[in-house]
Design a protein around this motif. Structure first.
Motif, short mmCIF file in Angstrom:
data_model
loop_
_atom_site.label_atom_id
_atom_site.label_comp_id
_atom_site.label_asym_id
_atom_site.label_seq_id
_atom_site.Cartn_x
_atom_site.Cartn_y
_atom_site.Cartn_z
N PRO B 412 0.83 -1.27 -0.10
CA PRO B 412 -0.07 -0.04 -0.15
C PRO B 412 0.77 1.45 -0.09
O PRO B 412 2.14 1.22 0.71
CB PRO B 412 -0.61 -0.11 1.36
N PRO B 413 0.70 2.29 -0.78
CA PRO B 413 1.17 3.53 -0.75
C PRO B 413 1.30 4.10 0.86
O PRO B 413 0.61 3.84 1.56
CB PRO B 413 0.38 4.54 -1.56
N GLY B 414 2.52 4.76 0.85
CA GLY B 414 3.03 5.16 2.31
C GLY B 414 3.21 4.03 3.10
O GLY B 414 3.73 4.36 4.27
N SER B 415 3.64 2.86 2.97
CA SER B 415 4.20 1.83 3.77
C SER B 415 5.51 2.14 3.87
O SER B 415 6.08 2.60 3.00
CB SER B 415 4.16 0.49 2.97
N VAL B 416 5.99 1.74 5.07
CA VAL B 416 7.48 1.96 5.54
C VAL B 416 8.21 0.51 5.02
O VAL B 416 7.79 -0.32 5.45
CB VAL B 416 7.59 2.12 6.92
N LEU B 417 9.30 0.67 4.27
CA LEU B 417 10.03 -0.38 3.74
C LEU B 417 11.43 -0.43 3.91
O LEU B 417 11.97 0.84 3.89
CB LEU B 417 9.63 -0.56 2.14
N ALA B 418 11.65 -1.35 4.43
CA ALA B 418 13.21 -1.58 5.03
C ALA B 418 13.94 -2.49 3.72
O ALA B 418 13.57 -3.55 3.94
CB ALA B 418 13.49 -1.85 6.42
N ASP B 419 14.91 -1.98 3.37
CA ASP B 419 15.87 -2.95 2.14
C ASP B 419 17.17 -3.29 3.15
O ASP B 419 17.95 -2.42 3.06
CB ASP B 419 16.11 -2.25 0.94
N VAL B 420 17.12 -4.24 3.71
CA VAL B 420 18.15 -4.66 4.31
C VAL B 420 19.18 -5.39 3.88
O VAL B 420 18.95 -6.77 3.17
CB VAL B 420 17.87 -5.51 5.68
N GLY B 421 20.39 -4.57 3.37
CA GLY B 421 21.43 -5.37 2.42
C GLY B 421 20.93 -4.76 1.03
O GLY B 421 20.75 -5.56 -0.10
N CYS B 422 20.50 -3.61 0.85
CA CYS B 422 20.04 -2.77 -0.31
C CYS B 422 21.36 -2.74 -1.49
O CYS B 422 20.85 -2.48 -2.48
CB CYS B 422 19.81 -1.44 0.08
N GLY B 423 22.61 -3.00 -1.14
CA GLY B 423 23.46 -3.05 -2.21
C GLY B 423 23.64 -1.70 -2.94
O GLY B 423 23.66 -0.54 -2.18
N ASN B 424 23.59 -1.37 -4.28
CA ASN B 424 23.59 -0.28 -4.83
C ASN B 424 22.16 0.40 -4.99
O ASN B 424 22.20 1.53 -5.61
CB ASN B 424 24.32 -0.34 -5.89
N GLY B 425 21.35 0.01 -4.10
CA GLY B 425 19.76 0.85 -4.01
C GLY B 425 18.84 0.40 -5.26
O GLY B 425 17.90 0.97 -5.50
N LYS B 426 19.31 -0.94 -5.84
CA LYS B 426 18.59 -1.03 -6.96
C LYS B 426 17.03 -0.98 -6.65
O LYS B 426 16.25 -0.82 -7.72
CB LYS B 426 18.95 -2.66 -7.37
N TYR B 427 16.54 -1.60 -5.52
CA TYR B 427 15.39 -1.47 -5.30
C TYR B 427 14.62 -0.53 -4.43
O TYR B 427 13.41 -0.36 -4.56
CB TYR B 427 14.84 -2.93 -4.33
N LEU B 428 15.55 0.36 -4.23
CA LEU B 428 14.99 1.41 -3.37
C LEU B 428 14.07 2.38 -3.99
O LEU B 428 13.43 3.17 -3.36
CB LEU B 428 16.12 2.44 -2.73
#
Lengths: 123, 693
Positions: B412-428
């Motif tokens: 859902p929009p506004g969800s807080v997401l943590a990318d643990v091990g985000c590397g070069n930020g590909k998914y951020l």
């Protein structure tokens, strides 16, 4: 480091129970221009720790008349939303550190990036 | 006709015409193969037969084979050359041989849990390969029956294994316990300044006194390492570090016997059978120069006619009287005396005090046995590497995986997401409606995130400085496979779950051991089709292959199938060959660092095949772009890499633990308060979606 990030960060030093919010000691602060998206800001606000945000903004000298408590009906208040946007997303700590309020341990911020790594005995 | 003759005929008639045809074909193939081995079969009946697939190399034991053969007549001799997939049987009379030939041909024999199909042919004569008796390495003594069964039981009971780490349990690693001083596996030395509080167990005193009295040692040892090996476990060849321990080393074998291999630098190898309750004394050359190790396997070749074992009938003995001995659980007590002065032995080439090549132990590290070792291993083979290769790595990670994107877009929009091990930020930045923050262990990679305008910080995945239950969702893409122990992998999952709010979702991707799934090769493998070095992928198990195809008439050894080709010894990390199927779960994956040339990258990518836009060199892993090029091996479709000095490109090794099917799910089940919502295989990765309750 933007204040949105700061709002989520906490001290994770072993044994610390009151590690949030981290104190900011900034030596270099920048203000960028970031596209304003009122819907996004609206959605973010309920996820924030408001008092921590205000405190942080204060520490940076960028409080910008943010109220100590959330106003009612803020969704429609564009002026308010713009202020929040600025504080959350435009103000950036480039150099400085974050300090654990309980243990005093400092985490460096360098080139805009906080380094939260703990040593083996702190983890 | 006599009874047997009738049976013979019946047996022969039972075979259908088809069967006979198949049998004939297979026999022919067996003749050809045996010829390559220097065995000449004969069409004329004789007293001697070659039994193809009835060899020690097929995991067939002497007992089982001779039992099958003796049905048809008196056996004069049975020769089973070690590691060969055949045996020679000589009957007292030709009649016996004929019967065996008629009845056993094409029949299955069960031995040691395996079933082999035997093919018999006559041979004119049997070469008798007597084995020259091999002498023990200088300085090595074996004392049998050094402790009584009662003492053995006492010593075994003295070790409390219950506090072995989860890592040891899960890794199926041999169990290790140190007393007196801690032995460190990262530098193969001892922490001489940190004696362990407990000292050696009381129960050992009697044995050690005996060693003193017998003059085997002149000083009581102060360090004990207890190793417990289950069948299939071993220890790689090594020399005990000179500077750590004094000359004489005592090793008591309890619980079961095993074969220990001694190897001299000149290539000589001496297998030494260590019976239960025997004491091995290593001194001088055997301690300082020869390596010793235990091959991880479930069977050993041991002499058939051991003085104490049940004596087989004399007529079945032969010069190469070897048989297979199934391994039991063996526990060794190795007593050593800590050395406090530098070593001044007569073997400087192997001496770390005298500047020798102390790495008689190969350089790849071992799997860690404790947290400190794990952290050090990951520092060396994960963190240091990513920091060094960050820019190059980032350039190869530009296309987000579709299924990950789907997950992110479903939030859902506004969800807080943590990318643990985000590397070069590909998914951020995939879903801009989310409140996303990334973290990674590599400062260099986080810097790249920041340069791209993403929110990220540096932290370890085992301790994420975000508040408990502060995230609506987390992702961990190609991260957890970098943790070198089960404990740490579990801790990483726990940390992800901690961050989630109730009802929150976590998506985890890890590299799969099974690169081929549903008969579909992953892209990682596909690009390597021409360079397949003959090793099987993990698809069809060998047992299920029917011996219709000619080359498989003589089934090759399955004893050490785990170790075919690859140089791995249990517990040691092998270096993986990029773009091939995995041989083990814990490995080092090479990364060939290519420098970034400004325009060069674009140009070289045009030269490559229509597979799209590869990056200059290197491997690909889970989150890689599907179109990355093969590594620096010359590819059949691409031009050789034109990077100047490319042949001198530095190679880094990253540690991976690749997951087997179900392993990730099982890991997640070890976490409370969370449920596996979905689990799937995606392009060479095992994936789960977890939901916090």
């Amino acid at each position: 480091m933007k204040l949105l990030t700061h709002n989520m960060l906490t001290s994770h030093v072993k044994g610390v129970t009151k590690g949030y919010p981290l104190l900011i000691k900034a030596t270099e602060v920048k203000v960028n221009e970031v596209e304003f998206n009122p819907k996004f800001v609206c959605r973010m606000i309920p996820k924030l720790e408001w008092s921590a945000l205000v405190q942080a903004a204060d520490q940076l000298g960028h409080r910008e008349e943010l109220p100590g408590e959330l106003v009612a009906d803020y969704e429609k208040n564009e002026d308010f939303l713009k202020r929040v946007h600025r504080v959350l997303l435009e103000v950036e700590v480039i150099e400085g550190c974050l300090q654990c309020p309980e243990s005093g341990r400092e985490f460096p911020i360098s080139r805009g990036i906080p380094n939260m790594l703990l040593s083996e005995d702190e983890a | 006709m006599d009874r047997d003759g009738v049976n013979n005929v019946r047996a022969a008639a039972r075979r259908s015409k088809e069967d006979k045809k198949v049998l004939k074909k297979q026999l022919k193939a067996s003749h050809t193969l045996l010829k390559h081995e220097g065995v000449n079969t004969s069409p004329h009946p004789s007293r001697s037969l070659v039994v193809a697939n009835g060899g020690l190399g097929n995991a067939v034991s002497r007992e089982d084979l001779s039992a099958a053969l003796k049905q048809f007549g008196d056996l004069e001799s049975l020769l089973m050359p070690p590691q060969k997939p055949y045996a020679f049987a000589t009957y007292r009379s030709e009649d016996g041989a004929r019967k065996a030939h008629a009845q056993l041909n094409g029949q299955k024999l069960e031995s040691g849990g395996n079933a082999v199909t035997l093919y018999l042919s006559y041979v004119d004569s049997v070469k008798n390969e007597g084995e020259a008796s091999v002498r023990f390495p200088e300085g090595l003594t074996l004392l049998e029956d050094f402790v009584s069964p009662e003492e053995e039981a006492l010593l075994l009971a003295a070790v409390d294994w219950s506090i072995s780490t989860e890592a040891q349990k899960a890794l199926k690693h041999r169990k290790v316990k140190h007393y007196g001083f801690e032995f460190r596996y990262d530098n193969n030395n001892v922490d001489k300044d940190k004696p362990l509080p407990a000292g050696l167990p009381q129960e050992c005193l009697a044995v050690l006194q005996r060693c003193l009295q017998d003059g085997l040692i002149s000083v009581l040892p102060d360090q004990l390492t207890v190793n417990q090996y289950e069948a299939g476990q071993g220890i790689p060849p090594h020399v005990d570090t000179h500077s750590a321990f004094e000359d004489t080393i005592l090793s008591l074998s309890l619980g079961a016997k095993a074969v220990m291999e001694f190897r001299h630098p000149d290539g000589r190898a001496v297998p030494v059978v260590l019976p239960e309750r025997s004491l091995l004394v290593m001194k001088g050359e055997s301690r300082y120069l020869w390596t010793h190790g235990i091959t991880p396997r479930k069977f050993d070749l041991v002499p058939a006619c051991e003085p104490r074992s049940a004596a087989p009938e004399p007529d079945v003995s032969s010069h190469s009287g070897l048989t297979l001995s199934k391994r039991g659980t063996r526990t060794s007590f190795t007593f050593r005396k800590i050395r406090h002065q530098p070593c001044c032995c007569a073997f400087p080439s192997a001496c770390d005090s005298q500047g020798g090549n102390a790495s008689c132990r190969p350089s790849p590290p071992s799997l860690p046995c404790c947290r400190g070792d794990a952290a050090r291993l990951e520092e060396e083979y994960v963190h240091r590497v990513y920091d060094a290769i960050a820019a190059h790595f980032s350039s190869t990670r530009h296309t987000p995986w579709p299924r990950v994107c789907r997950f992110l877009s479903s939030l859902p929009p506004g969800s807080v997401l943590a990318d643990v091990g985000c590397g070069n930020g590909k998914y951020l930045g995939v879903n801009p409606q989310l409140v996303t923050v990334g973290c990674d262990r590599s400062g260099a990679l986080v810097q790249i995130c920041a340069d791209r305008g993403f929110h990220a910080f540096v932290s370890d995945a085992l301790s994420v400085p975000l508040r408990t239950a502060s995230c609506d969702a987390c992702i961990s893409i190609a991260v957890i496979h970098h943790f070198s122990t089960q404990e740490r992998r579990l801790a990483a999952v726990r940390e992800l779950v901690r961050l989630l709010k109730p009802g929150g979702l976590a998506l985890i991707y890890v590299w799969a051991y099974e690169q081929e799934y549903n008969k579909q090769k992953s892209k990682y493998l596909k690009d390597h089709s021409k360079q397949h070095n003959g090793e099987k992928s993990t698809g069809v198990p060998e047992e299920s292959r029917e011996p219709h195809a000619e080359p498989n008439v003589l089934t090759s050894s399955r004893l050490e199938s785990k170790h075919c080709g690859d140089l791995k010894d249990e517990g040691k990390l092998s270096v993986h060959t990029n773009r091939t199927a995995f041989n083990s779960q814990d490995l080092l994956v090479p990364w060939h660092l290519k420098g970034r040339k400004t325009q060069g990258d674009e140009e070289s990518s045009c030269r490559f095949s229509s597979r799209g836009e590869p990056s200059p060199g290197s491997d690909s892993s889970t989150s890689s772009d599907s179109r990355t090029s093969p590594d620096s091996k010359p590819s059949p479709t691409a031009d050789a890499n034109q990077v100047p000095g490319g042949s001198a490109a530095p190679v880094f090794h990253r540690y991976y633990h690749v997951f087997q099917q179900g392993e990730l799910e099982e890991l997640c089940c070890g976490v409370n308060g969370v449920r596996v919502q979905t689990s799937y295989h995606d392009q060479g990765n095992w994936c789960v979606v977890l939901q916090k309750e």
